[in-house]
Design a protein around this motif. Structure first.
Motif, PDB file in Angstrom:
ATOM      1  N   ALA A 192      -3.949 107.837 -24.722  1.00 35.29           N
ATOM      2  CA  ALA A 192      -4.977 108.324 -25.651  1.00 35.29           C
ATOM      3  C   ALA A 192      -4.636 109.685 -26.272  1.00 35.29           C
ATOM      4  CB  ALA A 192      -6.342 108.366 -24.974  1.00 35.29           C
ATOM      5  N   PRO A 193      -4.178 110.677 -25.501  1.00 35.74           N
ATOM      6  CA  PRO A 193      -3.871 111.968 -26.128  1.00 35.74           C
ATOM      7  C   PRO A 193      -2.812 111.880 -27.233  1.00 35.74           C
ATOM      8  CG  PRO A 193      -3.990 112.217 -23.753  1.00 35.74           C
ATOM      9  CD  PRO A 193      -4.045 110.749 -24.042  1.00 35.74           C
ATOM     10  N   GLN A 194      -1.801 111.035 -27.033  1.00 38.61           N
ATOM     11  CA  GLN A 194      -0.767 110.880 -28.056  1.00 38.61           C
ATOM     12  C   GLN A 194      -1.338 110.203 -29.308  1.00 38.61           C
ATOM     13  OE1 GLN A 194      -0.359 109.768 -24.862  1.00 38.61           O
ATOM     14  NE2 GLN A 194       1.167 111.179 -24.064  1.00 38.61           N
ATOM     15  N   VAL A 195      -2.208 109.230 -29.103  1.00 35.45           N
ATOM     16  CA  VAL A 195      -2.819 108.532 -30.240  1.00 35.45           C
ATOM     17  C   VAL A 195      -3.734 109.476 -31.008  1.00 35.45           C
ATOM     18  CG1 VAL A 195      -4.331 106.626 -30.912  1.00 35.45           C
ATOM     19  CG2 VAL A 195      -2.596 106.266 -29.149  1.00 35.45           C
ATOM     20  N   VAL A 196      -4.464 110.307 -30.293  1.00 33.19           N
ATOM     21  CA  VAL A 196      -5.331 111.291 -30.935  1.00 33.19           C
ATOM     22  C   VAL A 196      -4.508 112.217 -31.824  1.00 33.19           C
ATOM     23  CG1 VAL A 196      -6.827 113.298 -30.529  1.00 33.19           C
ATOM     24  CG2 VAL A 196      -7.120 111.221 -29.174  1.00 33.19           C
ATOM     25  N   GLN A 199       1.828 102.093 -32.947  1.00 33.49           N
ATOM     26  CA  GLN A 199       3.101 101.621 -33.496  1.00 33.49           C
ATOM     27  C   GLN A 199       2.993 101.404 -35.005  1.00 33.49           C
ATOM     28  OE1 GLN A 199       6.042 101.330 -32.024  1.00 33.49           O
ATOM     29  NE2 GLN A 199       6.984 100.585 -33.902  1.00 33.49           N
ATOM     30  N   ILE A 200       1.921 100.776 -35.432  1.00 30.18           N
ATOM     31  CA  ILE A 200       1.729 100.536 -36.877  1.00 30.18           C
ATOM     32  C   ILE A 200       1.523 101.857 -37.608  1.00 30.18           C
ATOM     33  CG2 ILE A 200       0.245  99.458 -38.612  1.00 30.18           C
ATOM     34  CD1 ILE A 200      -0.343  97.262 -36.474  1.00 30.18           C
ATOM     35  N   ILE A 201       0.722 102.746 -37.035  1.00 30.77           N
ATOM     36  CA  ILE A 201       0.471 104.054 -37.655  1.00 30.77           C
ATOM     37  C   ILE A 201       1.778 104.818 -37.830  1.00 30.77           C
ATOM     38  CG2 ILE A 201      -0.604 106.321 -37.264  1.00 30.77           C
ATOM     39  CD1 ILE A 201      -2.935 104.760 -35.889  1.00 30.77           C
ATOM     40  N   THR A 202       2.661 104.695 -36.876  1.00 30.54           N
ATOM     41  CA  THR A 202       3.934 105.406 -36.917  1.00 30.54           C
ATOM     42  C   THR A 202       4.893 104.825 -37.956  1.00 30.54           C
ATOM     43  OG1 THR A 202       3.706 105.927 -34.578  1.00 30.54           O
ATOM     44  CG2 THR A 202       5.909 106.123 -35.507  1.00 30.54           C
ATOM     45  N   THR A 203       4.839 103.521 -38.171  1.00 28.50           N
ATOM     46  CA  THR A 203       5.881 102.881 -38.973  1.00 28.50           C
ATOM     47  C   THR A 203       5.477 102.434 -40.373  1.00 28.50           C
ATOM     48  OG1 THR A 203       5.370 100.729 -37.964  1.00 28.50           O
ATOM     49  CG2 THR A 203       7.081 102.075 -36.914  1.00 28.50           C
ATOM     50  N   THR A 204       4.215 102.202 -40.621  1.00 34.72           N
ATOM     51  CA  THR A 204       3.862 101.601 -41.910  1.00 34.72           C
ATOM     52  C   THR A 204       3.895 102.613 -43.061  1.00 34.72           C
ATOM     53  OG1 THR A 204       2.271 100.221 -43.106  1.00 34.72           O
ATOM     54  CG2 THR A 204       1.348 101.931 -41.683  1.00 34.72           C
ATOM     55  N   PRO A 243      -0.429  99.147 -29.818  1.00 32.57           N
ATOM     56  CA  PRO A 243      -0.023  98.465 -31.053  1.00 32.57           C
ATOM     57  C   PRO A 243      -0.486  99.201 -32.320  1.00 32.57           C
ATOM     58  CG  PRO A 243      -1.171  96.932 -29.588  1.00 32.57           C
ATOM     59  CD  PRO A 243      -1.217  98.274 -28.954  1.00 32.57           C
ATOM     60  N   LEU A 244      -1.673  99.779 -32.271  1.00 31.76           N
ATOM     61  CA  LEU A 244      -2.153 100.536 -33.432  1.00 31.76           C
ATOM     62  C   LEU A 244      -1.281 101.763 -33.670  1.00 31.76           C
ATOM     63  CD1 LEU A 244      -6.011 100.331 -32.900  1.00 31.76           C
ATOM     64  CD2 LEU A 244      -4.700  99.260 -34.741  1.00 31.76           C
ATOM     65  N   LEU A 263     -10.907  96.216 -24.452  1.00 30.89           N
ATOM     66  CA  LEU A 263      -9.988  95.953 -25.563  1.00 30.89           C
ATOM     67  C   LEU A 263      -9.474  97.257 -26.172  1.00 30.89           C
ATOM     68  CD1 LEU A 263      -8.716  93.859 -27.496  1.00 30.89           C
ATOM     69  CD2 LEU A 263     -10.842  93.956 -28.826  1.00 30.89           C
ATOM     70  N   ALA A 264     -10.279  98.293 -26.124  1.00 34.83           N
ATOM     71  CA  ALA A 264      -9.907  99.580 -26.731  1.00 34.83           C
ATOM     72  C   ALA A 264      -8.596 100.103 -26.161  1.00 34.83           C
ATOM     73  CB  ALA A 264     -11.017 100.607 -26.524  1.00 34.83           C
ATOM     74  N   ARG A 265      -8.453 100.095 -24.859  1.00 38.79           N
ATOM     75  CA  ARG A 265      -7.215 100.609 -24.239  1.00 38.79           C
ATOM     76  C   ARG A 265      -6.016  99.733 -24.582  1.00 38.79           C
ATOM     77  NH1 ARG A 265     -11.076 101.595 -20.408  1.00 38.79           N
ATOM     78  NH2 ARG A 265     -10.620  99.794 -19.117  1.00 38.79           N
ATOM     79  N   LYS A 266      -6.246  98.440 -24.735  1.00 35.76           N
ATOM     80  CA  LYS A 266      -5.150  97.521 -25.050  1.00 35.76           C
ATOM     81  C   LYS A 266      -4.692  97.644 -26.507  1.00 35.76           C
ATOM     82  CE  LYS A 266      -6.534  94.228 -21.548  1.00 35.76           C
ATOM     83  NZ  LYS A 266      -7.048  92.909 -21.255  1.00 35.76           N
TER      84      LYS A 266
END
Length: 146
Positions: free
Chosen positions: A57-61, A21-26, A18-19, A11-14
């Motif tokens: 993962a690197p972009q999310v980090v 996207q929310i981090i970027t926009t909210t 979406p996380l 589930l972590a990779r999936k």
């Protein structure tokens, strides 16, 4: 969602996209922090069986680290504290990325709020290397002498 990741690591990779996207926009700080917290938990489980990391993962980090940096720079002490807590969580999976924020964390050692100083000290202890030890000790001694 973060608690489910430990039970179902795939589930972590999936969840990362979406996380992110929310981090970027909210604009909502509370939602932003919760998504970062969940993402940093997910990052503990994104390694594939062959040892490689998930593609995004690197972009999310980087995204999480930058948003946490913004929290720490905020004048609101609660957001500053949450930013430091978030970096502590991110350090569990990506200590080198967190170490890039050493100067900002060291500045927090001078904060008036004792809880901020304690979290900063917790982060500093995780950032110590043979190379940067003299500088960190010097900064800590300067703080104690002030």
């Amino acid at each position: 969602l973060g608690q489910l990741v430990g039970e179902e690591p795939r589930l972590a990779r999936k969840l990362l996209a979406p996380l992110a996207q929310i981090i970027t926009t909210t604009p909502a700080k509370s939602l932003l922090y919760e998504c970062i917290s969940t993402a940093t938990t997910c990052l503990l489980y994104t390694k594939k069986a062959d040892g490689t990391d998930a593609r995004n993962a690197p972009q999310v980090v980087r995204l999480c680290a930058e948003r946490l940096r913004e929290f720490i720079r905020d004048l609101d002490q609660n957001l500053k504290y949450l930013g430091l807590v978030g970096l502590v969580n991110l350090m569990r999976s990506h200590p080198r990325v967190v170490a890039e924020h050493r100067e900002l964390v060291q500045q927090c050692l001078m904060d008036n709020d004792v809880t901020v100083r304690l979290r900063a000290l917790e982060l500093i202890t995780g950032m110590v290397t043979v190379k940067n030890l003299p500088d960190i000790v010097r900064r800590l001694l300067e703080h104690v002498q002030d």
